[in-house]
Scaffold this motif. Sequence first.
Motif, PDB file in Angstrom:
ATOM      1  N   ALA A  34       0.831  -1.209   0.000  1.00 17.95           N
ATOM      2  CA  ALA A  34       0.000   0.000   0.000  1.00 17.95           C
ATOM      3  C   ALA A  34       0.864   1.258   0.000  1.00 17.95           C
ATOM      4  O   ALA A  34       0.619   2.194  -0.772  1.00 17.95           O
ATOM      5  N   THR A  38       1.043   3.468  -3.411  1.00 19.41           N
ATOM      6  CA  THR A  38       0.539   4.845  -3.395  1.00 19.41           C
ATOM      7  C   THR A  38       1.606   5.817  -3.896  1.00 19.41           C
ATOM      8  O   THR A  38       1.330   6.699  -4.711  1.00 19.41           O
ATOM      9  N   LEU A  41       2.020   5.329  -7.644  1.00 20.76           N
ATOM     10  CA  LEU A  41       0.863   5.856  -8.369  1.00 20.76           C
ATOM     11  C   LEU A  41       0.990   7.366  -8.549  1.00 20.76           C
ATOM     12  O   LEU A  41       0.778   7.899  -9.636  1.00 20.76           O
ATOM     13  N   HIS A  42       1.374   8.064  -7.486  1.00 22.01           N
ATOM     14  CA  HIS A  42       1.548   9.516  -7.571  1.00 22.01           C
ATOM     15  C   HIS A  42       2.731   9.882  -8.478  1.00 22.01           C
ATOM     16  O   HIS A  42       2.650  10.834  -9.255  1.00 22.01           O
ATOM     17  N   LEU A  67      -5.263  10.431 -11.064  1.00 20.52           N
ATOM     18  CA  LEU A  67      -5.409   9.654  -9.829  1.00 20.52           C
ATOM     19  C   LEU A  67      -6.855   9.215  -9.604  1.00 20.52           C
ATOM     20  O   LEU A  67      -7.100   8.170  -8.989  1.00 20.52           O
ATOM     21  N   GLU A  82       4.640  -2.816  -6.548  1.00 20.08           N
ATOM     22  CA  GLU A  82       4.197  -3.403  -5.278  1.00 20.08           C
ATOM     23  C   GLU A  82       4.776  -4.805  -5.092  1.00 20.08           C
ATOM     24  O   GLU A  82       5.268  -5.138  -4.016  1.00 20.08           O
TER      25      GLU A  82
END
Length: 195
Positions: A34, A38, A41-42, A67, A82
């Motif tokens: 996670a 995250t 992703l950003h 997003l 991940e």
Amino acid sequence: KLELTKGELIGGKIGSVISLPTRFLSAADEFMKAVNGTGELHAQAYKLATKEGFRGKQRLSRMAEILQDPPKKLLDIVRNVELETTFQQNLGPAGKWFMRGRRVIPGLRWIVPFVKTPVNIAKEAGKLSPLGFANVARKTLQGADINTSKELAKATIGTGIALWTGMQVMQGKLTGAAPTNKKERDAFYRSGKQP
């Protein structure tokens, strides 16, 4: 419940206690996925908005749009990060063969409880060594889609650290633990070395 082999379970309090470390490891993996997911992703949203030519406040607005509804390609990149950062990538043919054997051979699961993570750690260690350069060359010749600069950076940094460490050992600046033999240990300390 703790599954011993397919369909064979240890239930109740004993199964819960025995499986506790595995549950903690799984929770830690999910937490790190996670956090890393995250962040990636950003980072990917920023890269995409920048690549599309947005700057300043417009870039921030575009990032927010990305997003809200990330493209599948971006989500695939995030998923790979991940798995990579928790050493959970899918195994190759040799690893899959071993996993099948571990399920079939009685007791092997208890002797070798973890396969995927150690194998992926060993693969990552290879990428951080001179073998990393050979891996980049092989994948490039095969036409594989890789992030060449990232792979080359890993090989360069890992090899550089290994060379520096080797030089420090050869010069006696990096010593390791003190000898266990009393005479050797006393001589070790008299020479000014520290563990």
